[in-house]
Design an enzyme around this catalytic site. Structure first.
Site, PDB file in Angstrom:
ATOM      1  CG  ASP A  38       5.718  36.391 -11.247  1.00  0.00           C
ATOM      2  OD1 ASP A  38       4.528  36.288 -11.594  1.00  0.00           O
ATOM      3  OD2 ASP A  38       6.531  37.134 -11.801  1.00  0.00           O
ATOM      4  CB  THR A  70       6.985  35.857 -16.156  1.00  0.00           C
ATOM      5  OG1 THR A  70       5.609  35.712 -16.469  1.00  0.00           O
ATOM      6  CG2 THR A  70       7.769  36.173 -17.385  1.00  0.00           C
ATOM      7  CG  ASP A  90      11.129  39.030 -10.847  1.00  0.00           C
ATOM      8  OD1 ASP A  90       9.995  39.530 -10.680  1.00  0.00           O
ATOM      9  OD2 ASP A  90      11.485  38.477 -11.896  1.00  0.00           O
TER      10      ASP A  90
END
Length: 746
Positions: A433, A435, A632
């Site tokens: 990912d 971010t 996450d």
């Protein structure tokens, strides 16, 4: 671990917590009794014991494993536990009987030289010396051997038990009823006896077990050092403002605690006031201290370096990050590598084959061998049983797994089980990912452009003034930059945020609008003059906001999510390891592409929804790629579970961590490279260990069976066989402990 076992595991956990109070009263009741026997620290009530090699064996009291005969260990190690009771017991048996073993061995080997006329009743003397060694020192082994036969699960104890019993039983008969044997059995005036062989085998097996238990206690040293990180007390601030030191166990959720400089953070929670740098390296493996301000999360057991902090406790006891790590490491250490399943199946058949080979050796030597043929046959059969003992095989992979999981935990890498360690080295595609993984995850100010007649500082001061009241992260970034430049800010007169498109309000009596083009159009502001600059900034991956005062364009501001300084280095390491990195992000495609270009990531997917991540994983798997997914959030959980290896960035949510195979305590890509290096080293180590154990047995058995005798005239005595067996186990253990050094130096 499959679904079923997982529930089972949780279920057991609930039972223990539920039954703890009942145990506690019970415990209290017996305090007087306990006080008289302070030898061993009692295990906490509700402890489940399990076998290090066969985690499916679980019971509420200590004992031996019905499958392999190993002593069961408590599931979670505690700091209080003293030395391993089995180790203490074996040491005692070993040292007390060692002198007897030595005397018996010397008498047997050199008795006829020491006493040329023959020692009267030498067999009886050897019997007297050898019996305590076999029956007392060797009792645990004989009992395990008998149990393995009774439960029809052949293992190393079957071979040791059979070998020792045969040598000892034969010698007892030869001592007390020598007339039953033919004349060919007589050597040096008496029927040959083998008390020394039985005694030496027991002493060496004890020695091997002692070394192995010591090494195993070193592998759990990693967990113990993690447990030892937790401070013993916390400083609680009472409601009236006074402070008191309380034991860690008495800290409750919601308590306000003070952390002074140099102290450890007691439990997980949130900073209420103060600012300080925290050293989190013991849990994350990250050497750089992290600055914490009010609102930031802190992790128990990390060290507060400089300032004084006041925090609110949010997770205590078994919920803290440290406890979770310890539980994960303990569970991983007990899990079985797929490679081990094979070794186990082999070991079962192996024992049966070895017993058959021993019988064959006895018969072939007895019928075809030189005189005294049956004596040779018997001795060689015992040697075969002893040297073929597959204890090195049984230890080969669990030792590597235990050493590696402990070592990895100190570097901020947690493996859920042994299978995850084996799988990670095969991964060739990593989906990350953007971010918070490649980037900081917190927007930072990147540029300001003034319209004709405006300076940068004027634009920034005005935007920051209106943004002071906003909770939006982009607003925080703008206000922070204005403060850094020490610009004077005015308090906004009125303020309202239009969801997602910007804010409106008044500053010093003028109407101010700050937001995207949609907001500008609705406010009737001509934003086109700055279009080119805005495009350029967007292309670099920034979010752009226009600012207008009283309907006139004042300028624009750009805020971007900066790339973590560790990311380029991490990507280089991953590429070197032969992994293809794919970026998937919810952000717009332009932003995503610009980040991808700057980092040299070839495949970039923007505007990705959670279910798209799952499809992406499946698509790569369909192409035959081995996929790791790093994420996450809760939204990543399905994709993490589906990937060959799901990697949870530890900054994330519990859901992500539960569905992942590997958890990185700190969400940093470099840790993935580190985890992979550990995986490669561990699997190599397991191969070495298994290879060593197999080769050793393959070479040892024919030598023990006497195949070299026609060539060299040498036989392998059962004592040398026992020595070789112990050394093979010790070398496997030593090799596994090397893992504790390797990964650290990378």
């Amino acid at each position: 671990m499959n679904e079923h076992e997982h529930h089972h595991h949780n279920h057991a956990g609930e039972q223990t917590t539920a039954s703890a109070p009942a145990h506690a009263e019970h415990h209290h009741h017996h305090q007087g009794a306990a006080a008289q026997a302070p030898e061993l620290a009692p295990a906490p009530p509700g402890t489940i014991y399990t076998c290090p090699m066969h985690p499916q064996v679980r019971q509420p009291m200590p004992g031996n494993c019905p499958i392999c005969g190993m002593t069961l260990e408590p599931e979670l190690p505690t700091l209080e536990e003293g030395p391993n009771p089995e180790l203490v017991d074996f040491r005692r048996r070993f040292w007390w009987t060692l002198p007897l073993t030595i005397i018996v061995a010397v008498l047997a080997m050199a008795g006829h030289r020491l006493f040329p006329g023959g020692l009267a009743g030498q067999s009886y003397i050897e019997f007297a010396l050898g019996t305590p060694v076999v029956l007392w020192a060797g009792w645990p082994f004989l009992r395990r051997g008998a149990a393995s036969v009774a439960q029809r699960s052949p293992n190393m104890w079957t071979l040791i038990g059979t070998g020792v019993t045969a040598a000892y039983g034969y010698s007892v008969v030869a001592t007390f009823a020598p007339h039953l044997f033919p004349a060919s059995f007589v050597m040096h005036g008496r029927v040959a006896v083998y008390f020394e062989a039985a005694a030496v085998i027991i002493s060496l097996t004890l020695l091997g077990q002692i070394l192995e238990l010591k090494a195993r206690s070193q592998t759990s040293a990693a967990i113990k050092s993690l447990l030892g990180l937790a401070p013993k007390t916390a400083r609680r601030i009472r409601t009236d403002g006074s402070e008191e030191d309380v034991p860690l166990a008495h800290v409750h959720i919601g308590d306000t605690l003070r952390i002074r400089p140099g102290e450890k953070v007691p439990v997980d929670g949130v900073v209420l006031e103060g600012e300080s740098a925290l050293d989190e390296s013991m849990l994350t493996g990250e050497p750089v201290p992290v600055t914490k301000r009010p609102g930031d999360r802190v992790i128990g057991a990390t060290i507060n370096a400089s300032g004084s902090l006041i925090m609110r406790a949010e997770k205590v006891g078994g919920q803290t990050m440290l406890s979770q790590i310890v539980q994960m490491v303990a569970q991983a250490q007990r899990s079985r590598a797929p490679m081990q399943r094979l070794a186990d199946v082999v070991a079962g058949y192996f024992v049966v084959i070895v017993v058959a080979l021993a019988v064959l050796t006895l018969l072939v030597w007895g019928i075809y061998g030189p005189q005294p043929s049956w004596v040779f046959g018997f001795v060689n059969a015992v040697s075969v049983l002893i040297i073929a003992c597959p204890c090195a095989l049984g230890l080969a992979t669990p030792m590597s797994i235990m050493a590696a999981t402990g070592q990895a935990a100190t570097q901020g890498v947690l493996f859920r089980d042994a299978a995850a360690i084996e799988a990670l080295r095969k991964v060739d595609t990593l989906i990350v990912d953007k971010t918070g993984t490649l980037t900081e995850g917190k927007p930072a100010f990147s540029a300001v452009v003034g319209a004709p007649g405006w300076t940068e500082d004027q634009v920034l001061a005005l935007a920051a003034s209106i943004d002071q009241g906003s909770e939006h992260p982009l607003a925080h970034a703008i206000v922070a930059e204005a403060r850094r430049r020490n610009l004077p800010l005015s308090k906004p007169g009125s303020f309202e945020s239009s969801s997602g498109i910007g804010v409106r309000g008044s500053v010093d009596g003028a109407a101010v609008v700050l937001g995207n083009t949609v907001l500008m159009d609705s406010a009737g502001v001509a934003w086109q003059p700055l279009r080119e600059q805005a495009e350029r900034l967007r292309h670099e991956g920034a979010s752009v906001m226009y600012l207008a005062r009283d309907g006139q364009l004042a300028g624009l501001l750009a805020v971007a999510d900066p790339i973590k300084f560790t990311t380029p280095e991490a990507l280089a390491a991953l590429r070197e390891a032969g992994m293809k990195v794919v970026m998937a992000t919810g952000d717009g495609l332009t932003t995503a592409r610009s980040v991808g270009e700057r980092l040299g990531i070839d495949e970039v997917y923007g505007e990705v929804k959670p279910q798209d991540k799952l499809t992406l994983v499946e698509r790569y798997q369909a192409e035959g790629r081995v996929v790791a997914m790093a994420g996450d959030g809760i939204n990543d959980a399905p994709a993490l579970a589906k990937a060959n290896v799901g990697i949870a960035m530890g900054t994330g949510t519990d859901v992500a961590i539960n569905s992942a195979h590997v958890t990185l305590v700190k969400g940093d890509l470099r840790a993935i490279a580190r985890a992979r290096a550990i995986s490669v080293a561990t699997v190599r180590n397991m191969h070495q260990n298994l290879g060593f154990a197999f080769v050793y047995n393959a070479l040892g058995i024919p030598v023990a069976a006497g195949l070299l005798y026609p060539v060299t005239g040498q036989l392998l005595s059962p004592m040398l066989a026992a020595l070789a067996m112990s050394l093979s186990s010790v070398s496997v253990v030593t090799n596994a402990l090397r893992l504790r050094g390797t990964a650290a130096s990378k």
